[in-house]
Motif scaffolding. Structure first.
Motif, PDB file in Angstrom:
ATOM      1  N   SER A  78      -1.015  -5.231  17.042  1.00  0.00           N
ATOM      2  CA  SER A  78      -2.018  -5.689  16.551  1.00  0.00           C
ATOM      3  C   SER A  78      -2.931  -5.577  17.604  1.00  0.00           C
ATOM      4  N   GLU A  79      -3.828  -5.387  18.220  1.00  0.00           N
ATOM      5  CA  GLU A  79      -4.144  -6.061  18.936  1.00  0.00           C
ATOM      6  C   GLU A  79      -5.142  -6.829  18.718  1.00  0.00           C
ATOM      7  N   GLU A  80      -5.309  -7.755  19.110  1.00  0.00           N
ATOM      8  CA  GLU A  80      -6.505  -9.432  18.684  1.00  0.00           C
ATOM      9  C   GLU A  80      -7.415  -9.690  19.179  1.00  0.00           C
ATOM     10  N   ARG A  81      -8.715 -10.053  19.011  1.00  0.00           N
ATOM     11  CA  ARG A  81      -9.122 -10.706  20.367  1.00  0.00           C
ATOM     12  C   ARG A  81      -9.232 -12.331  20.049  1.00  0.00           C
ATOM     13  N   ALA A  82      -8.956 -13.495  20.971  1.00  0.00           N
ATOM     14  CA  ALA A  82      -8.384 -14.670  21.442  1.00  0.00           C
ATOM     15  C   ALA A  82      -9.337 -15.075  22.402  1.00  0.00           C
ATOM     16  N   GLY A  83     -11.027 -15.225  21.665  1.00  0.00           N
ATOM     17  CA  GLY A  83     -11.685 -15.730  22.692  1.00  0.00           C
ATOM     18  C   GLY A  83     -12.360 -15.042  22.937  1.00  0.00           C
ATOM     19  N   LEU A  84     -12.882 -15.479  24.280  1.00  0.00           N
ATOM     20  CA  LEU A  84     -14.538 -14.450  24.054  1.00  0.00           C
ATOM     21  C   LEU A  84     -13.830 -12.453  24.247  1.00  0.00           C
ATOM     22  N   THR A  85     -13.343 -12.842  25.829  1.00  0.00           N
ATOM     23  CA  THR A  85     -12.644 -11.319  26.405  1.00  0.00           C
ATOM     24  C   THR A  85     -11.441 -11.794  26.841  1.00  0.00           C
ATOM     25  N   LYS A  86     -11.006 -12.537  25.920  1.00  0.00           N
ATOM     26  CA  LYS A  86      -8.737 -11.753  25.867  1.00  0.00           C
ATOM     27  C   LYS A  86      -8.526 -11.076  24.953  1.00  0.00           C
ATOM     28  N   PHE A  87      -7.637 -10.375  25.052  1.00  0.00           N
ATOM     29  CA  PHE A  87      -7.120  -9.424  23.693  1.00  0.00           C
ATOM     30  C   PHE A  87      -6.010  -9.628  23.720  1.00  0.00           C
ATOM     31  N   VAL A  88      -4.924 -10.093  22.204  1.00  0.00           N
ATOM     32  CA  VAL A  88      -3.221 -10.560  22.707  1.00  0.00           C
ATOM     33  C   VAL A  88      -3.147  -9.622  21.635  1.00  0.00           C
ATOM     34  N   THR A  89      -2.316  -9.115  21.642  1.00  0.00           N
ATOM     35  CA  THR A  89      -0.924  -7.879  21.168  1.00  0.00           C
ATOM     36  C   THR A  89      -0.129  -8.671  20.104  1.00  0.00           C
ATOM     37  N   THR A  90       0.184  -8.741  18.486  1.00  0.00           N
ATOM     38  CA  THR A  90       0.412  -9.407  17.637  1.00  0.00           C
ATOM     39  C   THR A  90       1.120  -8.598  17.675  1.00  0.00           C
ATOM     40  N   PRO A  91       2.167  -8.775  17.171  1.00  0.00           N
ATOM     41  CA  PRO A  91       3.306  -8.148  16.798  1.00  0.00           C
ATOM     42  C   PRO A  91       2.951  -8.032  14.569  1.00  0.00           C
ATOM     43  N   ARG A  92       2.808  -6.893  13.473  1.00  0.00           N
ATOM     44  CA  ARG A  92       2.486  -7.320  12.596  1.00  0.00           C
ATOM     45  C   ARG A  92       3.900  -6.488  11.825  1.00  0.00           C
ATOM     46  N   SER A  93       4.157  -7.372  10.793  1.00  0.00           N
ATOM     47  CA  SER A  93       5.081  -6.625   9.663  1.00  0.00           C
ATOM     48  C   SER A  93       4.494  -5.820   8.556  1.00  0.00           C
ATOM     49  N   LEU A  94       4.860  -4.517   8.115  1.00  0.00           N
ATOM     50  CA  LEU A  94       4.347  -3.835   7.199  1.00  0.00           C
ATOM     51  C   LEU A  94       5.102  -3.531   6.151  1.00  0.00           C
ATOM     52  N   LEU A  95       4.845  -2.874   5.005  1.00  0.00           N
ATOM     53  CA  LEU A  95       5.648  -2.603   3.869  1.00  0.00           C
ATOM     54  C   LEU A  95       5.158  -1.530   3.410  1.00  0.00           C
ATOM     55  N   VAL A  96       5.922   0.094   3.597  1.00  0.00           N
ATOM     56  CA  VAL A  96       5.038   0.895   3.595  1.00  0.00           C
ATOM     57  C   VAL A  96       5.235   1.515   1.743  1.00  0.00           C
ATOM     58  N   PHE A  97       4.395   2.205   1.016  1.00  0.00           N
ATOM     59  CA  PHE A  97       4.604   2.314  -0.065  1.00  0.00           C
ATOM     60  C   PHE A  97       4.162   4.046  -0.587  1.00  0.00           C
ATOM     61  N   ARG A  98       4.501   4.971  -1.682  1.00  0.00           N
ATOM     62  CA  ARG A  98       3.764   5.892  -1.798  1.00  0.00           C
ATOM     63  C   ARG A  98       4.626   6.056  -3.473  1.00  0.00           C
ATOM     64  N   ARG A  99       3.397   7.190  -3.676  1.00  0.00           N
ATOM     65  CA  ARG A  99       3.188   7.336  -5.359  1.00  0.00           C
ATOM     66  C   ARG A  99       3.175   8.788  -5.430  1.00  0.00           C
ATOM     67  N   ALA A 100       3.275   9.704  -6.647  1.00  0.00           N
ATOM     68  CA  ALA A 100       2.798  11.005  -6.655  1.00  0.00           C
ATOM     69  C   ALA A 100       1.177  11.117  -7.179  1.00  0.00           C
ATOM     70  N   ARG A 101       0.320  11.871  -6.723  1.00  0.00           N
ATOM     71  CA  ARG A 101      -0.942  11.691  -6.867  1.00  0.00           C
ATOM     72  C   ARG A 101      -1.077  11.960  -7.831  1.00  0.00           C
ATOM     73  N   ALA A 102      -2.301  11.996  -8.857  1.00  0.00           N
ATOM     74  CA  ALA A 102      -2.672  11.782 -10.400  1.00  0.00           C
ATOM     75  C   ALA A 102      -2.670  12.367  -9.724  1.00  0.00           C
ATOM     76  N   ASP A 103      -4.212  12.811  -9.775  1.00  0.00           N
ATOM     77  CA  ASP A 103      -4.768  14.349  -9.966  1.00  0.00           C
ATOM     78  C   ASP A 103      -3.731  15.723  -9.155  1.00  0.00           C
ATOM     79  N   ASP A 104      -2.639  15.420  -8.345  1.00  0.00           N
ATOM     80  CA  ASP A 104      -1.764  16.631  -8.025  1.00  0.00           C
ATOM     81  C   ASP A 104      -1.051  17.171  -9.225  1.00  0.00           C
ATOM     82  N   LEU A 105      -1.395  18.377  -9.120  1.00  0.00           N
ATOM     83  CA  LEU A 105      -0.823  19.471 -10.763  1.00  0.00           C
ATOM     84  C   LEU A 105       0.107  19.894 -10.066  1.00  0.00           C
ATOM     85  N   SER A 106       0.293  20.096  -8.399  1.00  0.00           N
ATOM     86  CA  SER A 106       1.660  21.211  -8.521  1.00  0.00           C
ATOM     87  C   SER A 106       2.792  20.160  -9.536  1.00  0.00           C
ATOM     88  N   ALA A 107       2.275  19.249  -9.569  1.00  0.00           N
ATOM     89  CA  ALA A 107       3.980  18.715  -9.885  1.00  0.00           C
ATOM     90  C   ALA A 107       3.960  18.882 -11.977  1.00  0.00           C
TER      91      ALA A 107
END
Length: 128
Positions: A54-83
């Motif tokens: 994740s690239e973030e601003r650090a000061g007026l002109t400097k950018f710092v790249t920081t690693p971010r940990s994320l969790l990914v979830f999914r579910r079937a769409r409610a409007d999906d008629l194929s199910a």
């Protein structure tokens, strides 16, 4: 093929205190467990954990790249008629008249309500 919607949330940054949970690792595991259970209660299925830059601003002109940990979830769409899988009903078995009943009585030619319905239908379709 079912269609899904996805939700990405930040992984907990620090642990949560709970009765019987000891140490930093235990508290962190408890925090992740609580997050997973909360999402599952809303119908989200855990897919994977990702660490992305994740690239973030650090000061007026400097950018710092920081690693971010994320969790990914999914579910079937409610409007999906194929199910949706409708179930076909079986046709009722045709049974012959029993106890000496006449087939005309079955069709309503005995002057009962069947004849009245048939006469009404004929009157609606009769050209004038």
């Amino acid at each position: 093929m079912p269609h899904y919607e996805y939700k990405v949330v930040p992984a907990p940054a620090k642990g949560r205190k709970a009765k019987g949970v000891k140490g930093a690792e235990g508290r962190f595991a408890f925090a992740v467990e609580q997050l997973l259970n909360d999402m599952a209660a809303e119908g989200w299925e855990f897919q994977r954990a990702e660490t992305l830059p994740s690239e973030e601003r650090a000061g007026l002109t400097k950018f710092v790249t920081t690693p971010r940990s994320l969790l990914v979830f999914r579910r079937a769409r409610a409007d999906d008629l194929s199910a949706f899988q409708p179930r076909m009903l079986t046709a009722p078995d045709a049974q012959p008249p029993q106890n000496g009943e006449d087939a005309d009585e079955e069709r309503g030619t005995d002057g009962g309500p069947g004849i009245a319905l048939r006469l009404r239908a004929e009157s609606l379709h009769r050209p004038e």
